[in-house]
Scaffold this motif. Structure first.
Motif, PDB file in Angstrom:
ATOM      1  N   LEU A  67      88.792 -42.393 -18.640  1.00 14.11           N
ATOM      2  CA  LEU A  67      89.372 -43.098 -19.787  1.00 14.11           C
ATOM      3  C   LEU A  67      90.030 -44.397 -19.343  1.00 14.11           C
ATOM      4  CD1 LEU A  67      90.995 -40.251 -21.947  1.00 14.11           C
ATOM      5  CD2 LEU A  67      88.963 -41.613 -22.493  1.00 14.11           C
ATOM      6  N   ARG A  68      90.636 -44.370 -18.156  1.00 15.49           N
ATOM      7  CA  ARG A  68      91.306 -45.571 -17.644  1.00 15.49           C
ATOM      8  C   ARG A  68      90.310 -46.570 -17.069  1.00 15.49           C
ATOM      9  NH1 ARG A  68      94.940 -41.526 -15.742  1.00 15.49           N
ATOM     10  NH2 ARG A  68      93.953 -41.556 -13.691  1.00 15.49           N
ATOM     11  N   ASP A  69      89.234 -46.036 -16.458  1.00 13.49           N
ATOM     12  CA  ASP A  69      88.253 -46.905 -15.817  1.00 13.49           C
ATOM     13  C   ASP A  69      86.879 -46.236 -15.909  1.00 13.49           C
ATOM     14  OD1 ASP A  69      86.618 -48.429 -14.209  1.00 13.49           O
ATOM     15  OD2 ASP A  69      88.028 -48.557 -12.536  1.00 13.49           O
ATOM     16  N   PRO A  70      85.967 -46.768 -16.733  1.00 17.56           N
ATOM     17  CA  PRO A  70      84.649 -46.137 -16.907  1.00 17.56           C
ATOM     18  C   PRO A  70      83.847 -46.031 -15.617  1.00 17.56           C
ATOM     19  CG  PRO A  70      85.048 -47.775 -18.618  1.00 17.56           C
ATOM     20  CD  PRO A  70      86.146 -47.934 -17.600  1.00 17.56           C
ATOM     21  N   ASP A  71      84.204 -46.810 -14.583  1.00 18.55           N
ATOM     22  CA  ASP A  71      83.481 -46.741 -13.316  1.00 18.55           C
ATOM     23  C   ASP A  71      83.931 -45.577 -12.440  1.00 18.55           C
ATOM     24  OD1 ASP A  71      81.940 -48.975 -13.902  1.00 18.55           O
ATOM     25  OD2 ASP A  71      83.402 -50.364 -13.035  1.00 18.55           O
ATOM     26  N   LEU A  72      85.003 -44.898 -12.843  1.00 18.67           N
ATOM     27  CA  LEU A  72      85.490 -43.747 -12.073  1.00 18.67           C
ATOM     28  C   LEU A  72      84.869 -42.462 -12.636  1.00 18.67           C
ATOM     29  CD1 LEU A  72      89.224 -44.744 -11.514  1.00 18.67           C
ATOM     30  CD2 LEU A  72      87.285 -44.979  -9.945  1.00 18.67           C
ATOM     31  N   ASN A  83      80.447 -38.750 -12.955  1.00 17.77           N
ATOM     32  CA  ASN A  83      79.743 -40.003 -12.678  1.00 17.77           C
ATOM     33  C   ASN A  83      78.973 -39.908 -11.366  1.00 17.77           C
ATOM     34  OD1 ASN A  83      78.871 -42.640 -12.627  1.00 17.77           O
ATOM     35  ND2 ASN A  83      80.897 -43.550 -12.366  1.00 17.77           N
ATOM     36  N   PRO A  84      77.974 -39.027 -11.287  1.00 13.19           N
ATOM     37  CA  PRO A  84      77.231 -38.890 -10.025  1.00 13.19           C
ATOM     38  C   PRO A  84      76.513 -40.170  -9.623  1.00 13.19           C
ATOM     39  CG  PRO A  84      76.201 -37.606 -11.789  1.00 13.19           C
ATOM     40  CD  PRO A  84      77.528 -38.048 -12.297  1.00 13.19           C
ATOM     41  N   ALA A  85      76.006 -40.930 -10.583  1.00 14.46           N
ATOM     42  CA  ALA A  85      75.339 -42.194 -10.239  1.00 14.46           C
ATOM     43  C   ALA A  85      76.323 -43.166  -9.609  1.00 14.46           C
ATOM     44  CB  ALA A  85      74.710 -42.810 -11.491  1.00 14.46           C
ATOM     45  N   GLY A  86      77.563 -43.180 -10.132  1.00 15.58           N
ATOM     46  CA  GLY A  86      78.584 -44.061  -9.572  1.00 15.58           C
ATOM     47  C   GLY A  86      78.949 -43.687  -8.157  1.00 15.58           C
ATOM     48  N   LEU A  87      79.069 -42.377  -7.882  1.00 11.43           N
ATOM     49  CA  LEU A  87      79.402 -41.962  -6.519  1.00 11.43           C
ATOM     50  C   LEU A  87      78.227 -42.223  -5.580  1.00 11.43           C
ATOM     51  CD1 LEU A  87      81.276 -40.743  -4.449  1.00 11.43           C
ATOM     52  CD2 LEU A  87      80.521 -38.458  -5.164  1.00 11.43           C
ATOM     53  N   ALA A  88      77.007 -42.000  -6.049  1.00 14.89           N
ATOM     54  CA  ALA A  88      75.843 -42.268  -5.198  1.00 14.89           C
ATOM     55  C   ALA A  88      75.802 -43.744  -4.792  1.00 14.89           C
ATOM     56  CB  ALA A  88      74.560 -41.883  -5.930  1.00 14.89           C
ATOM     57  N   ALA A  89      76.092 -44.626  -5.740  1.00 16.84           N
ATOM     58  CA  ALA A  89      76.124 -46.054  -5.422  1.00 16.84           C
ATOM     59  C   ALA A  89      77.248 -46.376  -4.443  1.00 16.84           C
ATOM     60  CB  ALA A  89      76.283 -46.868  -6.704  1.00 16.84           C
ATOM     61  N   ALA A  90      78.387 -45.697  -4.619  1.00 19.90           N
ATOM     62  CA  ALA A  90      79.516 -45.925  -3.716  1.00 19.90           C
ATOM     63  C   ALA A  90      79.201 -45.438  -2.313  1.00 19.90           C
ATOM     64  CB  ALA A  90      80.766 -45.227  -4.251  1.00 19.90           C
ATOM     65  N   VAL A  91      78.445 -44.325  -2.182  1.00 21.22           N
ATOM     66  CA  VAL A  91      78.041 -43.835  -0.857  1.00 21.22           C
ATOM     67  C   VAL A  91      77.106 -44.852  -0.194  1.00 21.22           C
ATOM     68  CG1 VAL A  91      76.733 -42.044   0.354  1.00 21.22           C
ATOM     69  CG2 VAL A  91      78.372 -41.398  -1.422  1.00 21.22           C
ATOM     70  N   GLU A  92      76.180 -45.397  -0.951  1.00 19.67           N
ATOM     71  CA  GLU A  92      75.279 -46.402  -0.387  1.00 19.67           C
ATOM     72  C   GLU A  92      76.050 -47.644   0.055  1.00 19.67           C
ATOM     73  OE1 GLU A  92      72.540 -46.828  -3.622  1.00 19.67           O
ATOM     74  OE2 GLU A  92      71.135 -45.361  -2.783  1.00 19.67           O
ATOM     75  N   GLY A 113      70.296 -39.264  -2.837  1.00 22.62           N
ATOM     76  CA  GLY A 113      69.763 -38.797  -4.111  1.00 22.62           C
ATOM     77  C   GLY A 113      70.898 -38.242  -4.951  1.00 22.62           C
ATOM     78  N   TYR A 114      70.661 -38.176  -6.247  1.00 23.33           N
ATOM     79  CA  TYR A 114      71.707 -37.576  -7.093  1.00 23.33           C
ATOM     80  C   TYR A 114      71.076 -36.830  -8.263  1.00 23.33           C
ATOM     81  CZ  TYR A 114      71.366 -41.828 -10.083  1.00 23.33           C
ATOM     82  OH  TYR A 114      70.944 -42.860 -10.880  1.00 23.33           O
ATOM     83  N   VAL A 115      71.871 -35.957  -8.850  1.00 23.81           N
ATOM     84  CA  VAL A 115      71.418 -35.099  -9.944  1.00 23.81           C
ATOM     85  C   VAL A 115      72.279 -35.392 -11.160  1.00 23.81           C
ATOM     86  CG1 VAL A 115      71.133 -32.717 -10.733  1.00 23.81           C
ATOM     87  CG2 VAL A 115      70.688 -33.303  -8.336  1.00 23.81           C
ATOM     88  N   PRO A 137      65.901 -40.710  -3.601  1.00 21.75           N
ATOM     89  CA  PRO A 137      66.434 -41.861  -2.850  1.00 21.75           C
ATOM     90  C   PRO A 137      65.759 -43.189  -3.187  1.00 21.75           C
ATOM     91  CG  PRO A 137      66.255 -39.974  -1.405  1.00 21.75           C
ATOM     92  CD  PRO A 137      65.636 -39.568  -2.701  1.00 21.75           C
ATOM     93  N   GLY A 138      64.492 -43.157  -3.547  1.00 22.72           N
ATOM     94  CA  GLY A 138      63.802 -44.387  -3.895  1.00 22.72           C
ATOM     95  C   GLY A 138      64.032 -44.842  -5.327  1.00 22.72           C
ATOM     96  N   GLY A 139      64.794 -44.047  -6.095  1.00 22.64           N
ATOM     97  CA  GLY A 139      65.081 -44.405  -7.477  1.00 22.64           C
ATOM     98  C   GLY A 139      64.214 -43.698  -8.496  1.00 22.64           C
ATOM     99  N   GLU A 140      63.168 -42.993  -8.058  1.00 21.94           N
ATOM    100  CA  GLU A 140      62.307 -42.269  -8.997  1.00 21.94           C
ATOM    101  C   GLU A 140      63.092 -41.162  -9.689  1.00 21.94           C
ATOM    102  OE1 GLU A 140      58.211 -39.529  -9.026  1.00 21.94           O
ATOM    103  OE2 GLU A 140      58.989 -40.406  -7.150  1.00 21.94           O
TER     104      GLU A 140
END
Length: 565
Positions: free
Chosen positions: A48-53, A85-94, A107-109, A412-415
């Motif tokens: 709620l405070r930050d949509p990226d979290l 936000n699994p996509a956000g954490l995956a991007a942060a790991v990269e 990869g993420y689910v 991992p390739g985005g598929e």
């Protein structure tokens, strides 16, 4: 076999565990569980405070210390720290890997998040096949949102052995291994009833490892030289944690907990075998969190004589000051007669207020309590400072059809690979609860604490609590099974007497499990109970003085002791 370790049982667990597990010995996969029902509420408020979290930020700091080591040693990482936000954490790991200068495939689910306009969070509990798809595609790190805790272990086992949807016994065996690992050190001696018997007295238990075999059986162990212990009893304790009926429901399989057998397999090794599985249910569990309003608490110290009258005076004064609606009073009689110091002579009156109006639950409430300091009972003392109200959440569980959720593995390739629902499902199997039969109990007795003969492990599931109790010997179980009925539980724990209690027997574990409906009200975040997660309920039961069978030994079986040694 595949060696799967755990380095986190909750959001806030031992920070150094990831480093300790990677440095401590051989592993193929290292998992981390960060999501509890309360955690989803916390992450929802973050978002709620930050949509990226919306993910567990601690995981990134932990990974920074050991990502290079994991990649060098070929240890793959699977975690549900993605939260909302699994996509956000995956991007942060990269991004982290880029800063560290190490190549990583992530990869993420996703697909667990459901659109519920009236909810802060609503997430289906996904299964393990999305994780397996990411690993099959070469992912070094797999991030998920709300999957079942056990899926973090089941997914890597599927990827290693190629199990299909109909490998029910294998999936069930891995589910048990995942349930045993999910709470970290709780299976290696953490929170263990008989902690004084552990080699290090329970000071710093190591984190666990499951050696999962192709047939789904597993050996639970830990790295050599770490604290705690892995014994039949420590494993039993975790197996009983936060479970309901013997039919343990999961998105991929229904696991029969009454089929599990445990055998000592050497020092700090317990073999888990015989697990049977049946087709999964037609629906997925959905955890829903909403903001329930605002809450505040103040605690009064009542010392010496007339404790009940002093509590009644405070109650009347507070009700007159702020109104009766939403007020709760709990008097903890911690006082002792003829005490020689103030603390030993004092009881605690906890006053709680919950309200949708933040102003009334805030300073208006706490200031009303403080204003009684010179105008209430003799010796008036308040342990809490006046403060503002804080929001609280309400957790409810729902279900949706398996095919109503878009379970997706992002490789991992985005598929984006859709994960099809199970091809075969079945109605939830009946597990008949048994109230118990005390008529079979007879023989000489002695007075003592129930915990001399039994261990216990308790916990929360939304507004319900579970209480698993196991005996230390066959003779002890023969007595426990007949003696600890629903009616006797109500005598020993009076707060359960007015509630619906379901009792299940698990003979292979020498255990009985109670599910106590509604004990925690609207769930952990909303509960004003002294023990809001029911973690201490089992130890309360063990402390009660009862008539114990005189002939039953107080320690574990000699054979168990010898095997563990």
């Amino acid at each position: 076999m595949i060696r799967i370790g755990n380095a986190s049982g909750f959001y806030g667990d031992r920070f150094t565990a990831w480093r300790e597990m990677l440095d401590g010995g051989e592993l193929d996969v290292l998992t981390g569980d960060y999501l509890a029902e309360l955690t989803m509420l916390i992450l929802g408020r973050d978002r709620l405070r930050d949509p990226d979290l919306g993910y567990a930020k601690t995981f990134l700091r932990q990974l920074e210390t050991c990502l290079g080591t994991a990649l060098d040693r070929g240890v793959r990482i699977v975690t549900n720290a993605g939260g909302l936000n699994p996509a956000g954490l995956a991007a942060a790991v990269e991004a982290l890997a880029g800063r560290l200068g190490v190549p990583v495939k992530v990869g993420y689910v996703e697909g667990d998040a459901l659109q519920r306009p009236d909810a802060l969070t609503a997430n289906a509990y996904l299964g393990a096949f999305g994780i397996a798809a990411c690993l099959d595609a070469g992912a070094d790190v797999v991030v998920t949102g709300r999957v079942t805790d056990a899926s973090l272990v089941v997914g890597p086992a599927i990827a290693r052995y190629g199990w299909g949807r109909d490998n029910y016994d294998e999936l069930a065996g891995a589910t048990v291994a995942g349930h045993l690992l999910e709470c970290g050190a709780q299976v290696t001696g953490g929170n263990f009833s008989f902690f004084t018997e552990l080699p290090d007295g329970g000071r710093r238990p190591g984190f666990p490892i499951a050696e999962v075999h192709p047939d789904g059986s597993a050996v639970l162990t830990k790295h050599a030289g770490t604290g705690g212990a892995v014994t039949v009893e420590t494993v039993t304790a975790q197996l009983l944690y936060e479970v309901g009926s013997p039919a343990y429901l999961g998105p991929d399989v229904v696991t029969r907990l009454d089929s599990v057998t445990l055998h000592a397999d050497g020092p700090d090794r317990v073999r888990v075998s015989g697990v049977r599985g049946t087709p999964p249910p037609e629906t997925l569990k959905v955890g829903v969190n909403n903001l329930g309003g605002f809450r505040n608490s103040m605690t009064f110290v009542l010392c010496g004589l007339d404790i009940e009258a002093k509590a009644a005076l405070v109650r009347g004064q507070m009700e007159e000051a702020v109104g009766k609606e939403g007020l709760e009073f709990t008097l903890a009689r911690t006082d002792h007669p003829d005490a020689v110091d103030t603390e030993a002579a004092s009881a605690l009156l906890h006053v709680h207020l919950r309200d949708m109006d933040r102003t009334r639950a805030g300073r208006a409430f706490s200031a009303a309590a403080v204003e009684l300091a010179l105008a209430s009972y003799p010796g008036c003392t308040i342990t809490t400072l006046p403060g503002d109200a804080t929001p609280y959440g309400v957790f409810t569980a729902d279900t949706v059809p398996q095919d109503a959720v878009s379970h997706v593995a992002v490789l991992p390739g985005g598929e984006r690979v859709p994960i099809a629902p199970p091809t075969q499902t079945a109605p939830v199997p009946d597990s008949e609860a048994s109230p118990g039969d005390a008529t079979a109990v007879d023989g000489p007795t002695r007075r003592g604490a129930l915990g001399e003969l039994v261990g216990a492990r308790s916990g929360d599931k939304g507004g319900d609590a579970n209480l698993g109790v196991w005996a230390r010997s066959d003779d002890g179980y023969a007595w426990l099974r007949g003696w600890l009925t629903v009616e006797r539980l109500a005598e020993l724990l009076p707060e359960t007497a007015s509630l619906v209690v379901r009792r299940y027997e698990l003979p292979n574990l020498r255990a009985v499990n109670f599910v106590i409906e509604g004990l925690l009200g609207a769930g952990v975040a909303a509960s004003t109970r002294f023990d809001p997660q029911a973690k201490a309920l089992g130890e309360l039961l063990r402390s009660r003085l009862v008539d114990l069978p005189a002939g039953v030994p107080t320690g574990p079986l000699a054979a168990d002791r010898e095997a563990a040694a």
